[in-house]
Design a protein around this motif. Structure first.
Motif, PDB file in Angstrom:
ATOM      1  N   ASP A 220       0.837  -1.195   0.000  1.00 24.23           N
ATOM      2  CA  ASP A 220       0.000   0.000   0.000  1.00 24.23           C
ATOM      3  C   ASP A 220       0.870   1.241   0.000  1.00 24.23           C
ATOM      4  OD1 ASP A 220      -3.027  -0.450   0.355  1.00 24.23           O
ATOM      5  OD2 ASP A 220      -2.173  -1.883   1.780  1.00 24.23           O
ATOM      6  N   SER A 221       0.458   2.261  -0.745  1.00 20.58           N
ATOM      7  CA  SER A 221       1.070   3.586  -0.686  1.00 20.58           C
ATOM      8  C   SER A 221       0.163   4.484   0.143  1.00 20.58           C
ATOM      9  CB  SER A 221       1.243   4.178  -2.087  1.00 20.58           C
ATOM     10  OG  SER A 221       2.144   3.394  -2.843  1.00 20.58           O
ATOM     11  N   VAL A 222       0.742   5.154   1.130  1.00 23.07           N
ATOM     12  CA  VAL A 222      -0.041   5.955   2.073  1.00 23.07           C
ATOM     13  C   VAL A 222       0.578   7.341   2.188  1.00 23.07           C
ATOM     14  CG1 VAL A 222      -0.844   6.161   4.465  1.00 23.07           C
ATOM     15  CG2 VAL A 222      -0.722   3.900   3.375  1.00 23.07           C
ATOM     16  N   ASP A 223      -0.257   8.380   2.149  1.00 17.62           N
ATOM     17  CA  ASP A 223       0.176   9.760   2.376  1.00 17.62           C
ATOM     18  C   ASP A 223      -0.342  10.232   3.722  1.00 17.62           C
ATOM     19  OD1 ASP A 223       1.262   9.775  -0.159  1.00 17.62           O
ATOM     20  OD2 ASP A 223      -0.430  10.836  -1.076  1.00 17.62           O
ATOM     21  N   ILE A 224       0.519  10.918   4.464  1.00 17.38           N
ATOM     22  CA  ILE A 224       0.107  11.541   5.727  1.00 17.38           C
ATOM     23  C   ILE A 224       0.417  13.026   5.635  1.00 17.38           C
ATOM     24  CG2 ILE A 224       0.418  11.641   8.229  1.00 17.38           C
ATOM     25  CD1 ILE A 224       1.327   8.753   8.174  1.00 17.38           C
ATOM     26  N   SER A 225      -0.584  13.835   5.889  1.00 21.06           N
ATOM     27  CA  SER A 225      -0.405  15.283   5.948  1.00 21.06           C
ATOM     28  C   SER A 225      -0.431  15.702   7.413  1.00 21.06           C
ATOM     29  CB  SER A 225      -1.518  15.994   5.170  1.00 21.06           C
ATOM     30  OG  SER A 225      -1.393  17.395   5.292  1.00 21.06           O
ATOM     31  N   VAL A 226       0.696  16.257   7.889  1.00 22.61           N
ATOM     32  CA  VAL A 226       0.831  16.677   9.281  1.00 22.61           C
ATOM     33  C   VAL A 226       0.748  18.191   9.329  1.00 22.61           C
ATOM     34  CG1 VAL A 226       2.264  16.570  11.356  1.00 22.61           C
ATOM     35  CG2 VAL A 226       2.334  14.697   9.687  1.00 22.61           C
ATOM     36  N   LYS A 227      -0.320  18.708   9.878  1.00 23.85           N
ATOM     37  CA  LYS A 227      -0.526  20.155   9.943  1.00 23.85           C
ATOM     38  C   LYS A 227      -0.081  20.700  11.300  1.00 23.85           C
ATOM     39  CE  LYS A 227      -4.339  20.289   6.632  1.00 23.85           C
ATOM     40  NZ  LYS A 227      -4.297  18.846   6.280  1.00 23.85           N
TER      41      LYS A 227
END
Length: 444
Positions: A220-227
């Motif tokens: 799986d390819s996963v993106d995490i956006s940390v604000k």
């Protein structure tokens, strides 16, 4: 006397008939493949020098279609993209599918070979990139055509329907999905057995590695956006620093394989990319992470994803982020690749066939790997057909021995320096696959 001659003629006819149905011996098959090898080598060199990226395999598909038509197959092209399906009916019997993948990679070849690819193209960001068959798909296609040729040549040795599938877009996990979605197992005969191969950069040419059960991983390819809340680097107490949050997340994610998933269930969580900020003294508003997740068990895959979502949310809450600023997790479901499970019973039969064809000393039991292959999808349809993919050694044998003795590393798949020993590799792939398919047709 006349009765004797009549009996002798009948016996001779029966013997000839029996002989015409016999499977070629390993020696006969080797000789037959050797006769075809010069043409196969020319095909390989053409494919190697004309690689095409995923979803752009137009010329490659046309060449595969032309080769199968030449051999007498009923061919459907442009299937599931630039995929090709060839059907050869040879009486009543099972349907056996042989699959090869056709796409290249955005790699500039650095092998120094006189036949090296010099192809370049524009990527999705309009950058000029080299294109190379760095994963051996040119070997796969050549062995595929060589196998089709041998099976047609020795069609008296089997009965049934041969289904040759040249599949595009394997490298991005889209080709098998597209072909199945279009109706691969409904518009064409549903296969009873499915077989494929993959070049190995860690086995010498002339050898085959085979793994019953799980052979390749879920991916799986996963993106995490940390604000966060940005500000001046001199006043960090007035900010919520997403770089620090991202660092905490990277470390916390490693507790998933080490502390949350059973140590008896192999799995990997890799952060392959982290980007954030613009200048030394500015605390940014966002950091982006890109992950790859790998496992064998589908339940472990779900456990990984659930744990990631829980961990990043918890870290966000711990620093006081409001709901709208909590880290977000996006799973690229269109790129998800399921694990490949080699049916143990079928794989044992195929292993026996290959041992008979190329010698037991040239067949080894390979270990499962955490790489992904969309070949596994063919075994997950409602029909649940048995699948087997085996590793085809590609390293020049003397080089393999020297490197192993020196303790150094061989160039891996997807390396700009990967250059298989193509004559021996192709010859072995054709012999192994042909013998396996004939035995499957004959129920052995």
């Amino acid at each position: 006397m006349n009765h004797y001659h009549q009996f002798s003629a009948l016996a001779l006819a029966m013997l000839l008939s029996f002989g015409s149905q016999a499977k070629p011996t390993p020696q006969q098959l080797e000789q037959s493949v050797s006769q075809s090898l010069p043409q196969l080598e020319q095909l390989y060199l053409h494919l190697h020098q004309h690689p095409e990226l995923s979803y752009h395999e137009k010329q490659t598909g046309q060449r595969m279609a032309a080769e199968l038509k030449r051999l007498g197959f009923d061919v459907t092209d442009n299937y599931g993209g630039y995929g090709v399906v060839g059907i050869f009916k040879n009486g009543d019997g099972p349907t056996i599918m042989v699959r090869a993948d056709t796409d290249g990679l955005p790699i500039t070849e650095q092998t120094g070979k006189p036949y090296a690819s010099t192809v370049t193209t524009k990527d999705k960001d309009n950058n000029t990139v080299g294109v190379m068959h760095g994963c051996g798909h040119d070997i796969h296609m050549t062995s595929f055509i060589g196998t089709a040729e041998q099976l047609v040549k020795h069609k008296s040795a089997w009965k049934g329907t041969l289904m040759m599938v040249a599949q595009p877009a394997e490298e991005v996990g889209g080709g098998a999905k597209a072909m199945l979605k279009q109706g691969l197992f409904s518009e064409f005969p549903t296969p009873d057995h499915i077989l494929g191969l993959h070049v190995s950069a860690s086995l010498p040419a002339g050898q085959v590695g085979i793994t019953p059960g799980y052979a390749l991983a879920n991916v799986d390819s996963v993106d995490i956006s940390v604000k966060g809340k940005g500000g001046h680097g001199a006043y960090p107490h007035t900010t919520i620093d997403p770089v620090v949050l991202a660092a905490r997340i990277v470390l916390a994610l490693q507790t998933i394989p080490s502390r949350e998933v059973s140590p008896l269930a192999p799995n990997v969580v890799t952060v392959g990319s982290i980007h954030g900020g613009s200048k030394h003294n500015i605390i940014s508003n966002e950091v982006k992470l890109q992950l790859t997740l790998r496992s064998y068990d589908p339940d472990v895959r779900l456990q990984q994803i659930a744990a990631i979502k829980r961990i990043v949310k918890g870290i966000g809450i711990s620093v006081g982020l409001t709901e709208e600023l909590l880290p977000s997790v996006y799973v690229h479901s269109d790129e998800t690749i399921p694990s490949t499970y080699n049916d143990p019973q079928q794989t044992t039969k195929i292993s026996d066939s290959i041992r008979s064809a190329i010698g037991s000393e040239n067949v080894v039991e390979a270990q499962p790997v955490m790489a992904g292959e969309d070949f596994g999808l063919y075994g997950l349809t409602p029909e649940k057909r048995p699948i087997t993919i085996f590793w085809l050694g590609g390293v020049e044998p003397d080089k393999y021995q020297r490197v192993i003795e020196s303790g150094k590393q061989l160039p891996s798949l997807h390396s700009s320096q990967f250059a298989p020993d193509y004559p021996l590799t192709i010859k072995t792939g054709v012999r192994a696959t042909t013998a396996s398919v004939i035995d499957l047709f004959n129920g052995k």
